[in-house]
Structure formats: C-alpha cells, structure tokens
Scaffold this motif. Structure first.
Motif, mmCIF file in Angstrom:
data_model
loop_
_atom_site.group_PDB
_atom_site.id
_atom_site.type_symbol
_atom_site.label_atom_id
_atom_site.label_comp_id
_atom_site.label_asym_id
_atom_site.label_seq_id
_atom_site.Cartn_x
_atom_site.Cartn_y
_atom_site.Cartn_z
ATOM 1 N N PHE A 1 0.832 -1.192 0.000
ATOM 2 C CA PHE A 1 0.000 0.000 0.000
ATOM 3 C C PHE A 1 0.875 1.255 0.000
ATOM 4 O O PHE A 1 0.608 2.214 -0.730
ATOM 5 C CB PHE A 1 -0.915 -0.024 1.227
ATOM 6 N N THR A 2 1.919 1.249 0.800
ATOM 7 C CA THR A 2 2.809 2.396 0.888
ATOM 8 C C THR A 2 3.862 2.382 -0.209
ATOM 9 O O THR A 2 4.349 3.433 -0.628
ATOM 10 C CB THR A 2 3.472 2.437 2.274
ATOM 11 N N GLU A 3 4.206 1.200 -0.729
ATOM 12 C CA GLU A 3 5.114 1.134 -1.876
ATOM 13 C C GLU A 3 4.481 1.787 -3.103
ATOM 14 O O GLU A 3 5.170 2.351 -3.948
ATOM 15 C CB GLU A 3 5.466 -0.319 -2.186
ATOM 16 N N GLY A 4 3.157 1.708 -3.212
ATOM 17 C CA GLY A 4 2.462 2.405 -4.290
ATOM 18 C C GLY A 4 1.773 1.535 -5.309
ATOM 19 O O GLY A 4 1.256 2.035 -6.309
ATOM 20 N N HIS B 1 -5.210 -3.525 -4.465
ATOM 21 C CA HIS B 1 -4.470 -2.271 -4.474
ATOM 22 C C HIS B 1 -5.259 -1.178 -5.180
ATOM 23 O O HIS B 1 -5.993 -1.441 -6.131
ATOM 24 C CB HIS B 1 -3.111 -2.461 -5.162
ATOM 25 N N LEU B 2 -5.060 0.050 -4.713
ATOM 26 C CA LEU B 2 -5.762 1.194 -5.269
ATOM 27 C C LEU B 2 -5.215 1.575 -6.640
ATOM 28 O O LEU B 2 -4.045 1.348 -6.952
ATOM 29 C CB LEU B 2 -5.626 2.392 -4.332
ATOM 30 N N THR B 3 -6.075 2.181 -7.434
ATOM 31 C CA THR B 3 -5.654 2.774 -8.699
ATOM 32 C C THR B 3 -4.908 4.079 -8.433
ATOM 33 O O THR B 3 -4.801 4.544 -7.291
ATOM 34 C CB THR B 3 -6.869 3.079 -9.574
ATOM 35 N N GLY C 1 -10.848 -0.308 2.490
ATOM 36 C CA GLY C 1 -11.291 -1.660 2.151
ATOM 37 C C GLY C 1 -12.269 -1.626 0.995
ATOM 38 O O GLY C 1 -13.244 -0.875 1.017
ATOM 39 N N ARG C 2 -12.009 -2.423 -0.028
ATOM 40 C CA ARG C 2 -12.887 -2.493 -1.190
ATOM 41 C C ARG C 2 -14.169 -3.229 -0.824
ATOM 42 O O ARG C 2 -14.126 -4.327 -0.253
ATOM 43 C CB ARG C 2 -12.171 -3.233 -2.323
ATOM 44 N N GLN C 3 -15.304 -2.650 -1.105
ATOM 45 C CA GLN C 3 -16.568 -3.289 -0.787
ATOM 46 C C GLN C 3 -16.708 -4.621 -1.524
ATOM 47 O O GLN C 3 -16.355 -4.733 -2.691
ATOM 48 C CB GLN C 3 -17.739 -2.369 -1.157
ATOM 49 N N LEU D 1 -12.158 2.421 -7.738
ATOM 50 C CA LEU D 1 -10.870 2.976 -7.319
ATOM 51 C C LEU D 1 -9.869 1.884 -6.964
ATOM 52 O O LEU D 1 -8.807 2.173 -6.393
ATOM 53 C CB LEU D 1 -11.058 3.926 -6.131
ATOM 54 N N TRP D 2 -10.197 0.640 -7.334
ATOM 55 C CA TRP D 2 -9.299 -0.479 -7.054
ATOM 56 C C TRP D 2 -8.869 -1.136 -8.353
ATOM 57 O O TRP D 2 -9.639 -1.241 -9.302
ATOM 58 C CB TRP D 2 -10.003 -1.494 -6.142
ATOM 59 N N ASP D 3 -7.617 -1.585 -8.369
ATOM 60 C CA ASP D 3 -7.057 -2.224 -9.552
ATOM 61 C C ASP D 3 -7.715 -3.588 -9.787
ATOM 62 O O ASP D 3 -8.460 -4.098 -8.937
ATOM 63 C CB ASP D 3 -5.545 -2.370 -9.364
#
Length: 260
Positions: A17-20, A175-177, A123-125, A168-170
């Motif tokens: 998450f923090t790595e990107g 992981h987030l977009t 958290g992705r629904q 907003l998730w890949d």
C-alpha cells in the motif's frame, strides 16, 4: 489554512500500500500516495528529504524487524506507518500478536519523529471485506488507542465512501488505482494541517451504470487467473511477492521528481 510548521523530511514505513501498487508509471515502477505526498511537501520546502522503506507483501513482524529501527534512526519530521492488514487477510492470524507488534512499532517510532501518522486502511466493498471485517476493525481499534496514547495522527481511509468503491481499485482487487492513491495523499496532506486541494476526496463517486453479468464474470475469471491463483500459490509455498526486494527508497535523501 496551514496550521503546522513546515516539515523538512518524511519516512514511509509499510507494505505494498505504501510502496504504491498499483499506481504504475510508464517505466514500470510504482508511484503511490507516499510519493505524491512527498512531492507536495517538497514543493513547499527546499531541501525536503524523503525515504520510503515499504516493501510489498510484508507482514507486521517483518515491518518491525526490517523497517522500524531504520526509520527511527533517520530522525525524520514525519513518519507514516501502515501495517498489519496483510496479517488480517491470512487464514490463520493471531490478532494478539499483530496488535503487540504494532504497539512495539508505535512505541519505537513516536519518540523518534515530530509527527507519527497512522491509518485505518481502506477496504474495497465486497465479500472479501465482509469476511475479514472483524479482524480489520479490531486492528483499527488498536490503532486508534495507540494514536491517542502517543500523540499520533490517524487518517481514516476505512470510513471514506470513495475508497470503498470498486472503481478505485485495480484489477487485482487488493491495491488502489492511481486515482485512489491521489485521494490517500490528499487525506494525509490535510491531516498534517495543510490547506485542502480536494475537500471532497472522501465523497462517494458519481453513480454509474453497473457492469453487465457477462462483464462481471469475465472480470472474475481474469482476476482468478492473474491474481488469485498466484496469491494462493505463494501462500501454500510460504513465499511472498516481496521476497528479496529492497526498500523503495532506502535512504533519507532530497526528493527529486521522477525523471528530474
């Protein structure tokens, strides 16, 4: 209005998450919210320094062992710590141990910086979130308690409707977009006392026509083949996506934008 003095350095500690991931740049590297935050802070502070010790796949024990001591020794103004969520997603998870390690991390990092920043992760629904929600909320309750005890900031991404939106998730659903990471950077920016550039970062996305049944099944098959089965394979063999991978930015050095 900016309420805090200018910060001159930032160290980010954590996992993918923090790595990107999955904010992919043209050269194949990942950017992510921490890089975006560092860029904003550097634009206001000449000589601003930034390190990102995050490595994908790391559990909280590995973060404590490999990153916390290094981060504490850097003496940065701001340290961000996000960890423990990978642990909660494992079939066998000792939440007592996870919370104990997170406590150790906070107790070591808080005295070493001017401002420690913790997060309630997004958290992705969907069914995965529902399955692991009790563990996640137990982790977040611990984060809130530690923040109050040690004067840390808590950025509540879990409670932001926008970051629960699947758009907003890949495609890996973990992981987030790029847009998701932008919103996280905005949230941390505001938490540090800076004037909002996007006051509505947390607001729900506009309603869209849901994908068809066929499109959903195709997406499910793609996800299973490209991401779920490899993930299960790593779990069964005791491997991690971060094995042998160095930190993203191992040294606290002046920030330079990619390509500069």
């Amino acid at each position: 209005m900016e309420t805090n003095p200018a910060y001159t350095s930032l160290v980010a500690v954590g996992d993918s998450f923090t790595e990107g991931m999955s904010d992919l740049l043209p050269d194949g590297s990942y950017r992510g919210w921490a890089d975006l935050l560092a860029a904003r802070m550097a634009a206001r502070t000449p000589g601003f320094r930034y390190a990102n010790l995050a490595v994908r796949g790391k559990l909280i024990g590995q973060i404590v062992e490999e990153q916390v001591g290094v981060a504490a020794a850097m003496g940065a103004d701001v340290i961000t710590l996000v960890g423990g969520l990978n642990d909660t997603l494992r079939p066998k998870c000792d939440m007592g141990r996870v919370k104990g390690l997170l406590t150790e991390a906070v107790e070591r990092l808080a005295p070493s910086c001017k401002q420690l920043v913790l997060m309630r992760s997004p958290g992705r629904q969907g069914p995965v979130l529902e399955r692991f929600r009790p563990r996640m909320e137990e982790l977040f309750a611990c984060i809130d308690e530690l923040a109050e005890r040690h004067g840390a900031l808590v950025v509540d991404l879990y409670g932001a409707p926008s970051l629960g939106d699947p758009r907003l998730w890949d495609v890996d659903r973990l992981h987030l977009t790029a847009e998701g990471h932008r919103r996280v950077a905005e949230a941390v920016w505001q938490a540090l006392g800076h004037e909002a550039e996007d006051p509505e970062w947390h607001a729900p996305l506009p309603t869209a026509v849901p994908p068809s049944w066929t499109a959903r099944r195709i997406a499910d098959l793609r996800f299973t083949r490209q991401h779920l089965l490899p993930w299960i394979g790593r779990r069964l063999t005791g491997r991690s996506s971060g094995d042998g991978r160095p930190p993203k930015r191992a040294e606290l050095l002046p920030y330079e934008a990619p390509g500069a």
